[in-house]
Each structure stands twice: as C-alpha cells, then as structure tokens.
Design an enzyme around this catalytic site. Structure first.
Site, PDB file in Angstrom:
ATOM      1  N   LYS A 290       0.818  -1.234   0.000  1.00 46.88           N
ATOM      2  CA  LYS A 290       0.000   0.000   0.000  1.00 46.88           C
ATOM      3  C   LYS A 290       0.846   1.276   0.000  1.00 46.88           C
ATOM      4  O   LYS A 290       0.522   2.240  -0.687  1.00 46.88           O
ATOM      5  CB  LYS A 290      -0.941   0.005   1.207  1.00 46.88           C
ATOM      6  CG  LYS A 290      -2.082  -0.998   1.096  1.00 46.88           C
ATOM      7  CD  LYS A 290      -3.005  -0.888   2.302  1.00 46.88           C
ATOM      8  CE  LYS A 290      -4.119  -1.934   2.196  1.00 46.88           C
ATOM      9  NZ  LYS A 290      -5.060  -1.835   3.322  1.00 46.88           N
TER      10      LYS A 290
ATOM     11  N   ASP B 161     -10.096   2.476   2.436  1.00 45.86           N
ATOM     12  CA  ASP B 161     -10.143   1.904   3.789  1.00 45.86           C
ATOM     13  C   ASP B 161     -10.763   2.917   4.759  1.00 45.86           C
ATOM     14  O   ASP B 161     -11.409   2.527   5.733  1.00 45.86           O
ATOM     15  CB  ASP B 161      -8.731   1.548   4.286  1.00 45.86           C
ATOM     16  CG  ASP B 161      -8.202   0.259   3.664  1.00 45.86           C
ATOM     17  OD1 ASP B 161      -9.022  -0.588   3.248  1.00 45.86           O
ATOM     18  OD2 ASP B 161      -6.973   0.100   3.598  1.00 45.86           O
TER      19      ASP B 161
HETATM   20  P1  NAP Z   1       0.656  -3.505   8.450  1.00 49.54           P
HETATM   21  O1  NAP Z   1       0.823  -2.211   7.739  1.00 49.54           O
HETATM   22  O2  NAP Z   1       1.598  -4.620   8.202  1.00 49.54           O
HETATM   23  O3  NAP Z   1       0.634  -3.174  10.031  1.00 49.54           O
HETATM   24  C1  NAP Z   1       0.460  -4.200  10.990  1.00 49.54           C
HETATM   25  C2  NAP Z   1       0.623  -3.638  12.398  1.00 49.54           C
HETATM   26  O4  NAP Z   1       0.484  -4.745  13.309  1.00 49.54           O
HETATM   27  C3  NAP Z   1       1.996  -3.022  12.679  1.00 49.54           C
HETATM   28  O5  NAP Z   1       1.861  -2.033  13.673  1.00 49.54           O
HETATM   29  C4  NAP Z   1       2.770  -4.223  13.226  1.00 49.54           C
HETATM   30  O6  NAP Z   1       3.845  -3.895  14.048  1.00 49.54           O
HETATM   31  C5  NAP Z   1       1.685  -4.863  14.075  1.00 49.54           C
HETATM   32  N1  NAP Z   1       1.976  -6.260  14.363  1.00 49.54           N
HETATM   33  C6  NAP Z   1       2.154  -7.278  13.467  1.00 49.54           C
HETATM   34  N2  NAP Z   1       2.371  -8.423  14.123  1.00 49.54           N
HETATM   35  C7  NAP Z   1       2.366  -8.124  15.442  1.00 49.54           C
HETATM   36  C8  NAP Z   1       2.565  -8.879  16.639  1.00 49.54           C
HETATM   37  N3  NAP Z   1       2.790 -10.195  16.591  1.00 49.54           N
HETATM   38  N4  NAP Z   1       2.505  -8.234  17.830  1.00 49.54           N
HETATM   39  C9  NAP Z   1       2.275  -6.911  17.886  1.00 49.54           C
HETATM   40  N5  NAP Z   1       2.084  -6.135  16.793  1.00 49.54           N
HETATM   41  C10 NAP Z   1       2.127  -6.737  15.600  1.00 49.54           C
HETATM   42  O7  NAP Z   1      -0.794  -4.131   8.175  1.00 49.54           O
HETATM   43  P2  NAP Z   1      -2.187  -3.337   7.932  1.00 49.54           P
HETATM   44  O8  NAP Z   1      -2.395  -3.073   6.483  1.00 49.54           O
HETATM   45  O9  NAP Z   1      -2.259  -2.207   8.893  1.00 49.54           O
HETATM   46  O10 NAP Z   1      -3.239  -4.497   8.320  1.00 49.54           O
HETATM   47  C11 NAP Z   1      -3.345  -4.898   9.666  1.00 49.54           C
HETATM   48  C12 NAP Z   1      -4.519  -5.892   9.826  1.00 49.54           C
HETATM   49  O11 NAP Z   1      -5.730  -5.237   9.456  1.00 49.54           O
HETATM   50  C13 NAP Z   1      -4.406  -7.144   8.950  1.00 49.54           C
HETATM   51  O12 NAP Z   1      -4.872  -8.245   9.682  1.00 49.54           O
HETATM   52  C14 NAP Z   1      -5.345  -6.852   7.787  1.00 49.54           C
HETATM   53  O13 NAP Z   1      -5.909  -8.038   7.252  1.00 49.54           O
HETATM   54  C15 NAP Z   1      -6.408  -6.018   8.491  1.00 49.54           C
HETATM   55  N6  NAP Z   1      -7.112  -5.112   7.549  1.00 49.54           N
HETATM   56  C16 NAP Z   1      -8.425  -5.275   7.408  1.00 49.54           C
HETATM   57  C17 NAP Z   1      -9.123  -4.453   6.555  1.00 49.54           C
HETATM   58  C18 NAP Z   1     -10.604  -4.640   6.400  1.00 49.54           C
HETATM   59  O14 NAP Z   1     -11.183  -4.084   5.461  1.00 49.54           O
HETATM   60  N7  NAP Z   1     -11.243  -5.396   7.264  1.00 49.54           N
HETATM   61  C19 NAP Z   1      -8.472  -3.425   5.842  1.00 49.54           C
HETATM   62  C20 NAP Z   1      -7.087  -3.276   6.032  1.00 49.54           C
HETATM   63  C21 NAP Z   1      -6.409  -4.131   6.888  1.00 49.54           C
HETATM   64  P3  NAP Z   1       5.361  -3.717  13.464  1.00 49.54           P
HETATM   65  O15 NAP Z   1       5.368  -2.397  12.760  1.00 49.54           O
HETATM   66  O16 NAP Z   1       6.196  -3.769  14.670  1.00 49.54           O
HETATM   67  O17 NAP Z   1       5.572  -4.890  12.521  1.00 49.54           O
END
Ligand code: NAP
Length: 280
Positions: A71, A107
C-alpha cells in the site's frame, strides 16, 4: 451487459501473500450483479517485482486494489493521489487516467461505516457510554490500516485516541498525519483500560489463538472491532462476545472499502447484498 465507457475490463488485487483474500469473491459477485463484463483476480506480487507489474498494468489499463505489503509503495508510485490517500500515506485502490496511475484510499470510508455501526449498536447489558464526553478509542497496531482508522476517526469528534504499537516510531508517524490528539501508549493493558472502543489493527489472531490484549484488561462496556476479515470470528472476538462486549469483525469494513473502490472504477453503486451473499 452494461457498457461503461472507459471502465476497466480487468481488475486485480496486488498483495504478497494474497491467496487468502475474499475480495475476488465479493467483487466478482458485484460485477455479475451489475451486469459488467469484467473480471477481478488476486495477483501475488513479490516486492521486487512490483514496479514491473505496475508498468504492465498501466499499459493494459488494469485497475484494482492493493493490500499488504504494497500500500505504501504504490502510494509512492502514483502519478496522482486523492487527498485521502495522501493523508493516510497508503493506496488501496488504483486505476489509470491517460495511462497514468491514480491512487485512492477507500479503507477510510470502510472504517467510518464499521465504526459507526459498532458505536450505534444497542448495548449488550453493560453500562452505556456518556455521549457528552469524548469517545475514547484505543487502536492496537500502527500500520496502514491504523493510519486509515485515525483519519476515519476525525469524523467522530470529540474523540480521545490512544495507539499502542510494538514499533512506537510507526505509531508516532501515523499520529502526526491527523488533526486530532493521539496518545502513544507503552503498555497494551493500560492502553485499553478506559477505552469505549478497542480496535485490533494487528494481524494477531489471523492464524492461531493468540489474543492482541487480555479480555480482563477491557472495560466491561468497551466495544470491540477486530479488523481481521474472517468468515469464522477470531478467538479474541469469541472471548470478548462471551464476556458481553458488543463486537464487530472486519467484514463490514472489507465490504465497504470494496464497495467504495467499485464506485471509483465504475461510477455506480454496487449491489452490497450480492457482495455479502457471496461470502456466506
Ligand atoms: P501492516 O501495515 O503490516 O501493520 C500491521 C501492524 O500490526 C503493525 O503495527 C505491526 O507492528 C503490528 N503487528 C504485526 N504483528 C504483530 C505482533 N505479533 N505483535 C504486535 N504487533 C504486531 O498491516 P495493515 O495493512 O495495517 O493491516 C493490519 C490488519 O488489518 C491485517 O490483519 C489486515 O488483514 C487487516 N485489515 C483489514 C481491513 C478490512 O477491510 N477489514 C483493511 C485493512 C487491513 P510492526 O510495525 O512492529 O511490525
């Protein structure tokens, strides 16, 4: 078949990995319901291949969506971004105009609808929120989804927001993008203690039974949004529901961001009922 001039005939979701995504299912259902002769597929693209793939898609006039981990990189690659994509710093929806890549972020729209549905839902027996005081929201995680949540939450002012993230610099960076005060928390349990709404935007619980935060740390009246879009609820949501919390999973946000993307590509409102039906 509907003939929408200049509309794309091929749509893709770019991600890595991407095979688990539900978007092809409900977007193809919406295309069929609208009588649009176009297809929507998931395309697994490793980061090193992204630039080349974007060039190929531009030549072919392909539009679509972007998911983890592309993204932010696609936001950088765009010729033009909408104001929302600019503010979030991430693109989840793209198309081409005169061969140039245009990026948007739907989003934010999806998050607004999911948050509104959750905070307006009737209470499950716990104390009701005092609607005169700010809505206290805690976001777990500080990635692209959290950035979109922060921009979406500006629409719910007055709000008091706390972000907990294991990488605090990412939390600081997304907090700096919005016009509302954001507290960065050190400890996840105290971050949620006073929250009216707790949102999990980490992938914790996507696979396995780990919880992003202990259920006992939550206020009894807290409402819970887990962005993980899963047909079966996560262990965290199951446990929160069992404790009487009003909960919402990621499906509404997913469908609503997809519906907003569909409007960008075709300038018509998709049949949301067909999108929901396709995922049952
Ligand atoms: P991202 O940019 O990769 O960010 C993920 C976040 O989670 C970061 O802050 C990361 O920390 C943290 N994280 C990952 N693993 C972790 C762990 N084991 N313990 C603590 N923190 C952890 O991903 P994103 O795009 O924001 O998406 C995040 C989630 O939202 C995903 O599950 C995705 O499927 C969901 N989502 C859903 C929708 C929807 O429409 N429902 C839309 C977008 C996203 P670090 O920076 O330290 O790695």
């Amino acid at each position: 078949m509907t003939n929408i001039s200049d509309a794309p005939t091929r749509l893709v979701l770019l991600g890595h990995p991407v095979s688990h995504s539900l978007s092809p299912i409900f977007q193809n259902a919406a295309l069929k319901s609208a009588g649009i002769s176009a297809s929507y597929d998931a395309l697994d693209v490793a980061p090193a291949a992204l630039d080349g793939v974007l060039r190929d898609l531009a030549r072919a006039g392909v539009a679509g969506n972007i998911t983890i981990p592309h993204k932010e990189a696609v936001a950088e690659a765009c010729f033009k971004r909408t104001d929302l994509a600019q503010r979030v710093g991430a693109v989840n929806t793209f198309w081409h105009e005169k061969g140039k890549l245009i990026g948007d972020n739907t989003d934010v729209a999806g998050a607004r609808v999911a948050i509104a549905a959750l905070i307006n839902a009737p209470p499950a027996g716990g104390e009701q929120r005092d609607t005169k005081s700010p809505l206290r929201v805690t976001i777990l995680g500080a990635g692209g989804a959290a950035a979109a949540l922060l921009v979406a939450l500006e629409s719910f002012a007055p709000v008091a927001i706390t972000v907990w993230a294991r990488t605090r610099d990412r939390a600081r960076a997304i907090a700096a993008r919005v016009n509302i005060k954001v507290t960065i928390a050190n400890d996840v349990n105290s971050a949620v203690a006073d929250a009216d709404l707790v949102i999990n935007s980490t992938p914790i619980g996507l696979t396995g039974t780990d919880l992003p935060v202990a259920i006992a740390a939550l206020k009894q009246s807290a409402r819970i949004l887990d962005l993980i879009p899963r047909a079966a609820e996560t262990e965290w949501l199951r446990a929160c529901r069992a404790q009487g919390h009003v909960c919402e999973d990621g499906m509404r946000m997913l469908i609503e961001q997809g519906a907003a993307s569909f409007e960008r590509w075709f300038h018509i409102v998709p049949d949301r009922a067909s999108m929901w039906r396709s995922l049952r």
